[in-house]
Scaffold this active site. Structure first.
Site, mmCIF file in Angstrom:
data_model
loop_
_atom_site.group_PDB
_atom_site.id
_atom_site.type_symbol
_atom_site.label_atom_id
_atom_site.label_comp_id
_atom_site.label_asym_id
_atom_site.label_seq_id
_atom_site.Cartn_x
_atom_site.Cartn_y
_atom_site.Cartn_z
ATOM 1 N N ASP A 1 -3.965 -70.020 -12.450
ATOM 2 C CA ASP A 1 -2.709 -70.783 -12.519
ATOM 3 C C ASP A 1 -1.486 -69.958 -12.143
ATOM 4 O OD1 ASP A 1 -4.209 -72.963 -13.430
ATOM 5 O OD2 ASP A 1 -4.074 -72.258 -15.492
ATOM 6 N N LYS B 1 -1.452 -70.347 -6.843
ATOM 7 C CA LYS B 1 -2.220 -70.152 -5.606
ATOM 8 C C LYS B 1 -2.076 -71.336 -4.664
ATOM 9 C CE LYS B 1 -5.905 -69.709 -8.129
ATOM 10 N NZ LYS B 1 -5.347 -69.630 -9.492
ATOM 11 N N GLY C 1 -7.248 -76.252 -10.746
ATOM 12 C CA GLY C 1 -6.201 -77.269 -10.689
ATOM 13 C C GLY C 1 -5.030 -76.649 -9.971
ATOM 14 N N HIS C 2 -4.810 -77.058 -8.738
ATOM 15 C CA HIS C 2 -3.753 -76.461 -7.922
ATOM 16 C C HIS C 2 -2.688 -77.513 -7.646
ATOM 17 C CE1 HIS C 2 -6.955 -73.483 -6.192
ATOM 18 N NE2 HIS C 2 -6.764 -73.340 -7.484
ATOM 19 N N GLN D 1 -9.333 -69.972 -9.787
ATOM 20 C CA GLN D 1 -9.274 -69.117 -10.989
ATOM 21 C C GLN D 1 -8.529 -67.795 -10.701
ATOM 22 O OE1 GLN D 1 -12.640 -70.598 -10.139
ATOM 23 N NE2 GLN D 1 -11.585 -72.291 -11.077
HETATM 24 P P1 GDP Z 1 -2.856 -72.460 -9.258
HETATM 25 O O1 GDP Z 1 -3.991 -72.950 -10.081
HETATM 26 O O2 GDP Z 1 -2.835 -70.984 -9.119
HETATM 27 O O3 GDP Z 1 -2.758 -73.149 -7.920
HETATM 28 O O4 GDP Z 1 -1.546 -72.825 -10.080
HETATM 29 P P2 GDP Z 1 -1.221 -74.209 -10.849
HETATM 30 O O5 GDP Z 1 -0.875 -75.231 -9.837
HETATM 31 O O6 GDP Z 1 -2.276 -74.523 -11.827
HETATM 32 O O7 GDP Z 1 0.038 -73.771 -11.708
HETATM 33 C C1 GDP Z 1 1.185 -73.263 -11.113
HETATM 34 C C2 GDP Z 1 2.353 -74.194 -11.412
HETATM 35 O O8 GDP Z 1 3.553 -73.531 -11.102
HETATM 36 C C3 GDP Z 1 2.370 -75.464 -10.568
HETATM 37 O O9 GDP Z 1 2.899 -76.490 -11.353
HETATM 38 C C4 GDP Z 1 3.309 -75.133 -9.413
HETATM 39 O O10 GDP Z 1 3.958 -76.269 -8.879
HETATM 40 C C5 GDP Z 1 4.298 -74.242 -10.107
HETATM 41 N N1 GDP Z 1 4.900 -73.183 -9.277
HETATM 42 C C6 GDP Z 1 4.333 -72.432 -8.301
HETATM 43 N N2 GDP Z 1 5.199 -71.498 -7.865
HETATM 44 C C7 GDP Z 1 6.340 -71.659 -8.588
HETATM 45 C C8 GDP Z 1 7.591 -70.970 -8.644
HETATM 46 O O11 GDP Z 1 7.828 -69.993 -7.940
HETATM 47 N N3 GDP Z 1 8.513 -71.447 -9.552
HETATM 48 C C9 GDP Z 1 8.273 -72.491 -10.383
HETATM 49 N N4 GDP Z 1 9.216 -72.870 -11.236
HETATM 50 N N5 GDP Z 1 7.109 -73.161 -10.352
HETATM 51 C C10 GDP Z 1 6.151 -72.739 -9.486
HETATM 52 P P1 IMO Z 2 -7.108 -72.400 -11.242
HETATM 53 O O1 IMO Z 2 -7.815 -72.340 -9.922
HETATM 54 C C1 IMO Z 2 -7.084 -71.293 -15.478
HETATM 55 C C2 IMO Z 2 -11.006 -71.069 -17.477
HETATM 56 C C3 IMO Z 2 -11.312 -72.114 -18.531
HETATM 57 C C4 IMO Z 2 -12.212 -71.294 -19.453
HETATM 58 C C5 IMO Z 2 -13.006 -70.435 -18.468
HETATM 59 C C6 IMO Z 2 -14.381 -70.968 -18.117
HETATM 60 O O2 IMO Z 2 -6.297 -73.619 -11.472
HETATM 61 O O3 IMO Z 2 -6.346 -71.129 -11.494
HETATM 62 P P2 IMO Z 2 -15.204 -72.987 -16.584
HETATM 63 O O4 IMO Z 2 -14.961 -74.469 -16.679
HETATM 64 O O5 IMO Z 2 -14.760 -72.399 -15.300
HETATM 65 O O6 IMO Z 2 -16.614 -72.613 -16.918
HETATM 66 O O7 IMO Z 2 -14.293 -72.354 -17.762
HETATM 67 O O8 IMO Z 2 -12.207 -70.350 -17.297
HETATM 68 N N1 IMO Z 2 -10.611 -71.635 -16.162
HETATM 69 C C7 IMO Z 2 -9.353 -71.613 -15.690
HETATM 70 N N2 IMO Z 2 -8.200 -71.192 -16.242
HETATM 71 N N3 IMO Z 2 -7.088 -71.759 -14.207
HETATM 72 C C8 IMO Z 2 -8.244 -72.154 -13.624
HETATM 73 O O9 IMO Z 2 -8.316 -72.505 -12.322
HETATM 74 C C9 IMO Z 2 -9.434 -72.139 -14.375
HETATM 75 N N4 IMO Z 2 -10.720 -72.485 -14.118
HETATM 76 C C10 IMO Z 2 -11.423 -72.157 -15.222
HETATM 77 O O10 IMO Z 2 -10.143 -72.547 -19.191
HETATM 78 O O11 IMO Z 2 -11.437 -70.432 -20.252
HETATM 79 MG MG MG Z 3 -4.369 -74.079 -11.768
#
Ligand code: GDP
Ligand code: IMO
Ligand code: MG
Length: 428
Positions: free
Chosen positions: A13, A16, A40-41, A223
């Site tokens: 999170d 990416k 979850g991106h 991840q």
């Molecule tokens: P990922 O799993 O690595 O793709 O990240 P997630 O989407 O799960 O979580 C990142 C969150 O931060 C998302 O809601 C993005 O829209 C948000 N985000 C990404 N870059 C920035 C940033 O530079 N500033 C802010 N405020 N939000 C950001």
């Molecule tokens: P993105 O790509 C954050 C965590 C789960 C749990 C562990 C194992 O959005 O960064 P799993 O279902 O993979 O067997 O769960 O890994 N986990 C994540 N945490 N971001 C993710 O993906 C994750 N995908 C799995 O919360 O602790």
């Molecule tokens: Mg994510």
């Protein structure tokens, strides 16, 4: 610059999806190489917000060919619903390529994931419940079902029966659950086969040819480094290799073909699920980071655990991934603190430790050693260049860069595609 890997440097999170999407317009292929719909991106394009789980974030760039590599685990129901969701919003997904060697997540994998967690009780991992671990376990145990099995009914039937013979014993005798009917599973899988067929391809051959022709290929990790099954905080990890080496095995591309490895690094730290987290905050600051940073899971809706930036982890990510650059995200979230603590080392049993301890017991006992950096109050979300940032924000970035061991080549100052400061181009 033909091949780049982009991966999470912390516990996932990090942003990416946004980073991949930003580069998407300039790359020819974006490839997922591990994980599945546990990811979850979130990608924000103009006033549109997309939540992607299985598909590579490059799917939102029309010039780009999205690829799901052999190392990914694919839930066919999720694949089709994610595709149709995007189609309904006018996104063309017809270029998608899916490896015939990718393993399939079936309903029995999700069932086993959930019952295992329930059985573990307070020792549970806190998985996303998407069947990821059991699907990778079957792959390693050589009883997995691959995408290509969908196109030979007799092989598919044999393989599902073989997998369920064993699994049903465990479900019934250990977990007290009803056995799963293999014929039903086969029928369900076959119902997806025709819809998926147009995407199935020899992705390894296509990607190697593309790199040889000088096309730009971006490998997008799910991840993060500390969730890697080998290099993360085992057993509180996912069941695949998000680290850079995973891009090679998960896409069938040799390490000599990779030119650049970019670590996505949040300006503070978050984690979802159980496991150690030295800089975790349980106070108002943690709540403030969660609220301002909207730190709630995209996949499971769980609140993310929040803490200060941890340079020990960033240095570790540089080392195990051979990072060439960092993309620092969410710097804007830190606006408003008078002083910002940054963890520069750990104290373990009274001793200062600079590197991530290889012993799990030491890591569980690690206490963060903080250095206080001066904060800023100015709104930075409109900053376009590094010099637009207030002096203290510049100093924060420079300090993190120094501690983390690789140059920070881009900075996120907001969720949108354009809310980014580019310092060094990733594609030059
Ligand atoms: P990922 O799993 O690595 O793709 O990240 P997630 O989407 O799960 O979580 C990142 C969150 O931060 C998302 O809601 C993005 O829209 C948000 N985000 C990404 N870059 C920035 C940033 O530079 N500033 C802010 N405020 N939000 C950001
Ligand atoms: P993105 O790509 C954050 C965590 C789960 C749990 C562990 C194992 O959005 O960064 P799993 O279902 O993979 O067997 O769960 O890994 N986990 C994540 N945490 N971001 C993710 O993906 C994750 N995908 C799995 O919360 O602790
Ligand atoms: Mg994510």
């Amino acid at each position: 610059m033909p091949a780049l890997v982009l991966l999470g440097a912390q516990w996932g999170d990090e942003g990416k999806g946004k980073a991949t999407d930003l580069l998407g317009g300039s790359v020819d292929y974006v490839v997922r190489y591990q994980g599945g719909n546990n990811a979850g991106h979130t990608v924000v394009v103009g006033d549109q917000k997309y939540a992607l789980h299985l598909l590579p974030s490059g799917i939102l760039s029309p010039e780009c060919t999205p690829v799901i590599g052999n190392g990914v685990v694919v839930d066919p129901a999720v694949l089709l619903s994610e595709l149709s969701g995007l189609n309904e919003r006018g996104v063309d997904t017809s270029k998608l390529l899916l490896s015939g060697n990718a393993h399939l997540i079936t309903p029995y994998h999700t069932t086993v994931d959930k019952v295992t967690e329930r059985f573990l009780g307070k020792r549970k991992i806190g998985t996303t419940g998407r069947g990821i671990g059991p699907t990778y376990a079957d792959k390693i145990n050589r009883v997995g079902i691959r995408v290509q099995d969908l196109y030979d009914e007799s092989i598919l039937t044999q393989k599902v029966e073989a997998a369920l013979d064993f699994k049903n014993q465990i479900l019934a005798k250990l977990y007290n659950r009803r056995a799963i009917d293999s014929a039903k599973i086969v029928d369900e899988l076959l119902a997806y086969a025709d819809q998926i067929k147009p995407f199935v391809a020899d992705t390894t051959l296509i990607l190697n040819n593309a790199i040889d022709e000088g096309k730009v290929v971006l490998f997008e990790g799910g991840q993060g480094t500390l969730l890697d099954v080998d290099h993360g905080t085992y057993p509180f990890v996912t069941s695949s290799n998000p680290t850079a080496g995973g891009a090679c095995t998960g896409a069938g591309v040799g390490p000599t073909k990779i030119n650049r490895v970019i670590g996505i690094l949040k300006a503070y730290t978050t984690r979802v699920g159980a496991g150690p987290f030295p800089t975790e905050l349980f106070d108002e600051d943690g709540e403030k980071l969660r609220t301002i940073g909207h730190e709630r899971g995209v996949t499971t809706g769980r609140d993310r655990r929040c803490g200060w930036f941890d340079a020990v982890i960033a240095r570790y990510a540089t080392r195990v991934n051979g990072l060439t650059d960092f993309f620092l995200t969410k710097l804007d979230v830190l606006t408003g603190w008078e002083q910002i603590p940054v963890c520069v080392a750990y104290e373990i049993d009274g001793k200062r430790v600079e590197e991530l301890p290889y012993s799990q017991s030491d890591f569980h006992h690690a206490k963060p050693v903080y250095e206080m950096l001066p904060g800023w109050t100015e709104d930075i979300s409109k900053a376009k260049t590094f010099s637009d940032l207030p002096k203290n924000a510049q100093a924060y970035v420079k300090a993190l860069e120094e501690m983390s061991g690789a140059p920070i080549s881009a900075i996120g100052v907001g969720p949108g595609r354009t809310e980014t400061i580019e310092i060094n181009s990733f594609l030059s």
